[in-house]
Design a protein around this motif. Structure first.
Motif, PDB file in Angstrom:
ATOM      1  N   LEU A   8     -37.252 -50.634   5.449  1.00  0.00           N
ATOM      2  CA  LEU A   8     -37.041 -50.093   6.855  1.00  0.00           C
ATOM      3  C   LEU A   8     -35.673 -49.755   7.125  1.00  0.00           C
ATOM      4  CD1 LEU A   8     -39.075 -52.854   8.821  1.00  0.00           C
ATOM      5  CD2 LEU A   8     -39.586 -50.395   8.545  1.00  0.00           C
ATOM      6  N   ALA A   9     -34.633 -50.373   6.538  1.00  0.00           N
ATOM      7  CA  ALA A   9     -33.320 -49.983   6.280  1.00  0.00           C
ATOM      8  C   ALA A   9     -33.239 -48.390   5.557  1.00  0.00           C
ATOM      9  CB  ALA A   9     -32.485 -50.970   5.812  1.00  0.00           C
ATOM     10  N   MET A  10     -33.886 -48.265   4.691  1.00  0.00           N
ATOM     11  CA  MET A  10     -33.819 -47.111   4.163  1.00  0.00           C
ATOM     12  C   MET A  10     -34.213 -45.724   5.086  1.00  0.00           C
ATOM     13  SD  MET A  10     -35.379 -47.535   0.316  1.00  0.00           S
ATOM     14  CE  MET A  10     -35.065 -49.229  -0.600  1.00  0.00           C
ATOM     15  N   VAL A  11     -35.334 -46.291   5.979  1.00  0.00           N
ATOM     16  CA  VAL A  11     -35.452 -45.024   6.859  1.00  0.00           C
ATOM     17  C   VAL A  11     -34.763 -44.894   7.988  1.00  0.00           C
ATOM     18  CG1 VAL A  11     -37.676 -44.413   8.233  1.00  0.00           C
ATOM     19  CG2 VAL A  11     -38.100 -45.896   6.003  1.00  0.00           C
ATOM     20  N   ARG A  12     -33.819 -45.797   8.144  1.00  0.00           N
ATOM     21  CA  ARG A  12     -32.638 -45.883   9.218  1.00  0.00           C
ATOM     22  C   ARG A  12     -31.434 -45.077   8.827  1.00  0.00           C
ATOM     23  NH1 ARG A  12     -34.315 -51.502  10.202  1.00  0.00           N
ATOM     24  NH2 ARG A  12     -35.938 -51.573  11.795  1.00  0.00           N
ATOM     25  N   THR A  13     -31.269 -44.957   7.487  1.00  0.00           N
ATOM     26  CA  THR A  13     -30.146 -44.122   6.891  1.00  0.00           C
ATOM     27  C   THR A  13     -30.375 -42.589   7.356  1.00  0.00           C
ATOM     28  OG1 THR A  13     -31.097 -44.039   4.754  1.00  0.00           O
ATOM     29  CG2 THR A  13     -29.967 -46.052   5.390  1.00  0.00           C
ATOM     30  N   SER A  14     -29.079 -42.080   7.103  1.00  0.00           N
ATOM     31  CA  SER A  14     -28.909 -40.572   7.171  1.00  0.00           C
ATOM     32  C   SER A  14     -28.151 -39.947   6.119  1.00  0.00           C
ATOM     33  CB  SER A  14     -28.445 -40.042   8.615  1.00  0.00           C
ATOM     34  OG  SER A  14     -29.269 -40.588   9.622  1.00  0.00           O
ATOM     35  N   PRO A  15     -28.552 -39.229   5.243  1.00  0.00           N
ATOM     36  CA  PRO A  15     -30.162 -39.007   5.034  1.00  0.00           C
ATOM     37  C   PRO A  15     -30.982 -40.033   4.523  1.00  0.00           C
ATOM     38  CG  PRO A  15     -28.886 -37.894   3.418  1.00  0.00           C
ATOM     39  CD  PRO A  15     -27.846 -38.444   4.208  1.00  0.00           C
ATOM     40  N   ILE A  16     -32.223 -39.882   4.596  1.00  0.00           N
ATOM     41  CA  ILE A  16     -33.034 -40.741   3.927  1.00  0.00           C
ATOM     42  C   ILE A  16     -33.062 -40.376   2.578  1.00  0.00           C
ATOM     43  CG2 ILE A  16     -35.375 -41.719   3.841  1.00  0.00           C
ATOM     44  CD1 ILE A  16     -35.798 -40.973   7.005  1.00  0.00           C
TER      45      ILE A  16
END
Length: 199
Positions: A8-16
Protein backbone atom coordinates in the motif's frame (compact mmCIF):
# COMPACT_ATOMS: atom_id res chain seq x y z
CA UNK A 1 6.98 -11.86 0.66
CA UNK A 2 6.09 -8.16 0.75
CA UNK A 3 3.68 -7.23 3.59
CA UNK A 4 0.38 -5.57 2.72
CA UNK A 5 1.35 -2.27 4.35
CA UNK A 6 4.47 -2.07 2.18
CA UNK A 7 2.43 -2.76 -0.96
CA UNK A 8 0.00 0.00 0.00
CA UNK A 9 2.88 2.37 0.72
CA UNK A 10 4.06 1.86 -2.87
CA UNK A 11 0.68 3.09 -4.14
CA UNK A 12 0.95 6.21 -1.97
CA UNK A 13 4.30 7.28 -3.44
CA UNK A 14 4.61 9.77 -6.29
CA UNK A 15 5.24 8.55 -8.86
CA UNK A 16 4.13 4.97 -8.27
CA UNK A 17 6.84 2.45 -9.14
CA UNK A 18 4.47 0.10 -10.93
CA UNK A 19 7.21 -2.41 -11.74
CA UNK A 20 8.18 -2.76 -8.08
CA UNK A 21 4.52 -3.05 -7.10
CA UNK A 22 3.99 -5.80 -9.68
CA UNK A 23 7.01 -7.70 -8.37
CA UNK A 24 5.76 -7.40 -4.80
CA UNK A 25 2.28 -8.62 -5.70
CA UNK A 26 3.61 -11.49 -7.81
CA UNK A 27 5.76 -12.62 -4.87
CA UNK A 28 2.78 -12.49 -2.50
CA UNK A 29 0.27 -15.25 -1.85
CA UNK A 30 -3.44 -14.94 -2.63
CA UNK A 31 -4.44 -13.87 0.88
CA UNK A 32 -1.95 -11.00 0.79
CA UNK A 33 -3.08 -9.89 -2.67
CA UNK A 34 -6.72 -10.00 -1.54
CA UNK A 35 -5.93 -7.99 1.59
CA UNK A 36 -4.12 -5.44 -0.59
CA UNK A 37 -7.10 -5.08 -2.95
CA UNK A 38 -9.58 -4.78 -0.09
CA UNK A 39 -7.43 -2.12 1.59
CA UNK A 40 -7.36 0.19 -1.43
CA UNK A 41 -9.24 3.41 -0.73
CA UNK A 42 -11.08 5.21 -3.54
CA UNK A 43 -8.18 7.68 -3.81
CA UNK A 44 -5.61 4.89 -4.08
CA UNK A 45 -7.68 3.07 -6.70
CA UNK A 46 -7.86 6.24 -8.79
CA UNK A 47 -4.09 6.84 -8.46
CA UNK A 48 -3.38 3.22 -9.37
CA UNK A 49 -5.58 3.31 -12.47
CA UNK A 50 -3.90 6.49 -13.69
CA UNK A 51 -0.41 5.08 -13.07
CA UNK A 52 -0.78 1.60 -14.56
CA UNK A 53 -0.13 0.81 -18.19
CA UNK A 54 0.70 -2.91 -17.96
CA UNK A 55 -1.20 -4.71 -20.76
CA UNK A 56 -3.97 -7.06 -19.70
CA UNK A 57 -5.92 -9.52 -21.86
CA UNK A 58 -8.60 -12.14 -21.53
CA UNK A 59 -5.82 -14.70 -20.96
CA UNK A 60 -4.80 -12.89 -17.79
CA UNK A 61 -8.34 -13.35 -16.44
CA UNK A 62 -9.08 -16.85 -17.74
CA UNK A 63 -5.73 -18.54 -18.47
CA UNK A 64 -5.09 -21.04 -21.23
CA UNK A 65 -6.12 -24.56 -20.30
CA UNK A 66 -9.29 -23.60 -18.42
CA UNK A 67 -12.23 -25.57 -19.80
CA UNK A 68 -15.11 -23.79 -21.56
CA UNK A 69 -17.85 -22.64 -19.16
CA UNK A 70 -15.56 -23.33 -16.17
CA UNK A 71 -15.88 -20.46 -13.69
CA UNK A 72 -12.93 -18.23 -12.81
CA UNK A 73 -13.57 -15.81 -9.93
CA UNK A 74 -12.01 -12.40 -9.45
CA UNK A 75 -12.53 -10.91 -6.00
CA UNK A 76 -13.24 -7.19 -6.23
CA UNK A 77 -13.30 -3.96 -4.30
CA UNK A 78 -15.04 -0.88 -5.70
CA UNK A 79 -15.29 2.77 -4.70
CA UNK A 80 -19.01 2.79 -3.92
CA UNK A 81 -20.01 4.04 -0.46
CA UNK A 82 -21.61 0.66 0.41
CA UNK A 83 -21.41 -2.98 -0.80
CA UNK A 84 -17.80 -2.43 -1.78
CA UNK A 85 -16.76 -6.10 -1.88
CA UNK A 86 -18.00 -8.11 -4.84
CA UNK A 87 -16.91 -10.68 -7.41
CA UNK A 88 -16.69 -10.69 -11.15
CA UNK A 89 -17.10 -14.23 -12.41
CA UNK A 90 -15.79 -15.17 -15.85
CA UNK A 91 -15.72 -18.15 -18.18
CA UNK A 92 -14.75 -19.06 -21.71
CA UNK A 93 -17.59 -19.72 -24.15
CA UNK A 94 -18.47 -23.19 -25.34
CA UNK A 95 -17.18 -24.29 -28.74
CA UNK A 96 -20.66 -23.69 -30.17
CA UNK A 97 -20.61 -20.02 -29.19
CA UNK A 98 -16.92 -19.19 -29.61
CA UNK A 99 -16.55 -16.29 -32.08
CA UNK A 100 -14.25 -16.75 -35.06
CA UNK A 101 -12.77 -13.25 -34.96
CA UNK A 102 -11.91 -12.60 -31.30
CA UNK A 103 -11.31 -14.24 -27.93
CA UNK A 104 -14.12 -13.37 -25.54
CA UNK A 105 -15.21 -14.18 -22.02
CA UNK A 106 -18.71 -14.35 -20.58
CA UNK A 107 -19.24 -12.93 -17.13
CA UNK A 108 -21.45 -11.38 -14.50
CA UNK A 109 -21.23 -9.48 -11.20
CA UNK A 110 -21.80 -11.52 -8.06
CA UNK A 111 -22.86 -9.12 -5.30
CA UNK A 112 -25.20 -8.52 -2.40
CA UNK A 113 -27.74 -6.37 -4.22
CA UNK A 114 -28.01 -8.35 -7.49
CA UNK A 115 -31.63 -9.13 -6.65
CA UNK A 116 -32.38 -5.43 -7.14
CA UNK A 117 -30.03 -4.54 -9.99
CA UNK A 118 -29.85 -7.87 -11.77
CA UNK A 119 -26.67 -9.92 -12.20
CA UNK A 120 -24.98 -7.46 -14.55
CA UNK A 121 -23.98 -9.82 -17.36
CA UNK A 122 -21.27 -8.75 -19.79
CA UNK A 123 -18.95 -9.83 -22.59
CA UNK A 124 -15.23 -9.19 -22.07
CA UNK A 125 -12.71 -8.81 -24.89
CA UNK A 126 -9.26 -7.41 -25.61
CA UNK A 127 -8.54 -3.85 -26.73
CA UNK A 128 -5.20 -4.45 -28.41
CA UNK A 129 -4.73 -0.79 -29.30
CA UNK A 130 -4.73 0.35 -25.66
CA UNK A 131 -3.55 -2.88 -24.02
CA UNK A 132 -6.71 -2.97 -21.92
CA UNK A 133 -9.47 -5.48 -21.29
CA UNK A 134 -12.99 -4.24 -22.05
CA UNK A 135 -15.93 -5.46 -19.95
CA UNK A 136 -18.93 -4.55 -22.07
CA UNK A 137 -22.37 -4.51 -20.45
CA UNK A 138 -23.93 -3.52 -23.77
CA UNK A 139 -23.41 -7.12 -24.93
CA UNK A 140 -25.01 -10.14 -23.30
CA UNK A 141 -23.58 -13.67 -23.52
CA UNK A 142 -25.79 -16.25 -25.26
CA UNK A 143 -25.10 -18.90 -22.60
CA UNK A 144 -23.91 -19.36 -19.04
CA UNK A 145 -22.64 -22.07 -16.68
CA UNK A 146 -25.48 -23.89 -14.97
CA UNK A 147 -24.60 -22.49 -11.55
CA UNK A 148 -24.90 -18.86 -12.69
CA UNK A 149 -28.14 -16.86 -12.41
CA UNK A 150 -30.46 -16.44 -15.37
CA UNK A 151 -29.25 -13.95 -17.98
CA UNK A 152 -31.18 -10.70 -17.64
CA UNK A 153 -31.12 -7.64 -19.87
CA UNK A 154 -29.10 -4.92 -18.16
CA UNK A 155 -31.90 -2.43 -18.82
CA UNK A 156 -34.25 -4.45 -16.57
CA UNK A 157 -34.94 -3.66 -12.90
CA UNK A 158 -32.63 -1.03 -11.44
CA UNK A 159 -29.87 -2.36 -13.66
CA UNK A 160 -30.80 0.37 -16.14
CA UNK A 161 -29.27 2.87 -13.72
CA UNK A 162 -26.19 0.74 -13.01
CA UNK A 163 -25.17 -1.41 -15.99
CA UNK A 164 -27.09 -0.19 -19.03
CA UNK A 165 -24.73 1.43 -21.54
CA UNK A 166 -21.69 0.87 -19.33
CA UNK A 167 -18.21 -0.33 -20.24
CA UNK A 168 -15.42 -1.11 -17.76
CA UNK A 169 -11.79 -0.84 -18.83
CA UNK A 170 -9.17 -2.92 -17.02
CA UNK A 171 -5.45 -2.21 -16.75
CA UNK A 172 -2.85 -4.62 -15.43
CA UNK A 173 -1.21 -4.16 -12.04
CA UNK A 174 0.42 -7.59 -11.68
CA UNK A 175 -0.15 -11.15 -12.85
CA UNK A 176 -3.24 -11.54 -10.64
CA UNK A 177 -4.30 -7.95 -9.89
CA UNK A 178 -6.04 -5.52 -12.23
CA UNK A 179 -7.48 -2.05 -11.78
CA UNK A 180 -10.56 -0.78 -13.62
CA UNK A 181 -12.68 2.26 -14.28
CA UNK A 182 -16.29 2.49 -15.43
CA UNK A 183 -17.33 4.49 -18.48
CA UNK A 184 -20.68 5.47 -19.96
CA UNK A 185 -20.76 8.46 -22.30
CA UNK A 186 -17.81 9.77 -20.29
CA UNK A 187 -15.45 8.38 -17.65
CA UNK A 188 -17.32 7.82 -14.40
CA UNK A 189 -16.09 8.52 -10.88
CA UNK A 190 -16.14 4.77 -10.28
CA UNK A 191 -13.06 2.56 -9.97
CA UNK A 192 -12.54 -1.03 -8.84
CA UNK A 193 -9.68 -3.45 -8.22
CA UNK A 194 -9.74 -7.19 -8.90
CA UNK A 195 -7.60 -10.11 -7.84
CA UNK A 196 -7.93 -13.38 -9.72
CA UNK A 197 -8.40 -16.58 -7.77
CA UNK A 198 -6.30 -19.24 -9.49
CA UNK A 199 -8.57 -21.88 -11.04
Amino acid sequence: MTPVNELLAMVRTSPIDTDALARGLDAANHDTRLAFVRSLTPLLQRRLFDACSRPVTTRDIVPEGVAPLAEVICEGRNTLPVFRNFQKRFCLPSAEHTPDNRRVLWGYNHQTFSGITGPGYFVAYDDDRHGELVIDYRELPPERPGSWPAILDNRARLGRFVYAGMVDRLRGVSTHVTIGRAFKANPMNAWFALVRVDP
